[in-house]
Design an enzyme around this catalytic site. Structure first.
Site: not given
Length: 343
Positions: A169, A243, A338
């Site tokens: 990520r 998420s 995130e």
């Protein structure tokens, strides 16, 4: 150089529809350049001291306050086959292309590589920013290059996948070069002869017994969509940013200690250690389906923070802080947010 005319640049623009958490916020100035020339003009006419933010569809954002300066929302459109050989096909997409439209188009052609990434919200330009991934596949595995424009100079350049510094990520565009470039397009290399990755649980259950040649991208895409829809809320129906926490990676020793205390611990081996399932940790900490004011962790997927209506960024960050605290107290594991926090 002529002055920009609306609707390319808006002043005091409402951003509530440009972030999927639907948090209230406004942009001092908002530009949606649909061509490289338009983007170059926006950057050339910008005061270098003026704050600059770049967003896509806002599916991975927490907008904490009104955004000063200029906010760019690249709107370059178009998808095309660039070249091909006996084994591969190379396709290009503009930064403003809706990601799942790109996935659907490539799967319809019978090209394999993106099917596991079906139904991920956002744009093609945002995909390499955080190296999107799902169901055992990451964008970095199929990306050929990223086209960018340098903010300071307006110069267009290309980064090969190996130069993008992809990690879990993460990428150079999100970390050390954040704010230096605007992503304008991507090029992907896909397989003409399908070799689908069905190693992830729900896919392995359905396709694991079949010969690799019998597993087609369209079938995998259909399964991925069904799984996602069964677990993840549609941002158009229930506001969320997907998420909310990264899956934490801990040492093998730490994972072993946790496994002794929590036999049901969910984790996956990685080169750098054991990646734990953040959703499992959050659920075990008692947050699955639990609300804190107008926000909460989703009842079907504890990893997804949702806005039940009327939430502010303060509500979102307060809930995130409470979840992190409880997971730390129970497991001694730190969760990292995130979605990007702006400004």
């Amino acid at each position: 150089m002529s002055q920009l005319q609306p609707p390319l640049v808006e002043t005091d623009a409402d951003l509530s529809a440009l972030n999927t958490l639907r948090l209230p916020a406004r942009a001092q100035r908002l530009a949606r350049p649909a061509t490289l020339d338009a983007l170059e003009q926006v950057l050339a006419e910008r005061d270098p001291a003026e704050p600059l933010q770049v967003i896509g569809e806002g599916s991975n954002l927490v907008i904490n306050d009104d955004l000063p300066g200029i906010t760019l929302c690249p709107a370059m459109d178009g998808m095309a086959r660039v070249k091909e050989d006996a084994q591969f096909v190379w396709v290009a997409a503009g930064a403003g292309v809706h990601w799942d439209d790109l996935v659907a188009w490539t799967v319809e052609q019978g090209w394999q590589g993106l099917e596991n990434l079906s139904l991920i919200p956002g744009t093609a330009g945002a995909a390499p920013f955080q190296n999107i991934g799902a169901y055992g596949v990451e964008l970095s595995q199929v990306l050929e290059q990223v086209t960018v424009m340098e903010v300071a100079t307006g110069r267009v350049t290309h980064f090969a996948a190996e130069d993008c510094e992809f990690a879990y990520r993460d990428s150079r565009f999100k970390s050390r070069d954040r704010g230096r470039y605007v992503i304008t397009g991507i090029e992907l290399r896909l397989n003409k002869v399908p070799a689908c990755n069905v190693s992830y649980g729900p896919l392995k259950e359905l396709f694991g017994h079949l010969p690799a040649g019998d597993v087609l991208p369209a079938a995998v895409r259909e399964r991925v969509i069904a799984v996602r829809q069964s677990k993840l809320p549609d941002p158009a129906v229930l506001a969320n940013a997907g998420s909310f926490f990264k899956n934490p990676v801990v040492s093998i020793d730490k994972a072993g200690q946790l496994k002794k205390s929590f036999p049901g611990l969910v984790g996956y081996e990685q080169p750098e250690g054991i990646k734990l399932a953040a959703g499992w940790l959050i659920e075990q900490a008692g947050w699955k389906g639990r609300r804190l004011g107008p926000v909460g962790m989703h009842s079907e997927q504890a990893l997804v923070l949702v806005n039940h209506g009327g939430a502010t960024s303060e509500d979102v960050l307060a809930l995130a802080s409470a979840v992190r605290r409880d997971v730390w107290e129970r497991f001694g594991v730190s969760l990292e947010q995130e979605p990007i926090l702006l400004p």
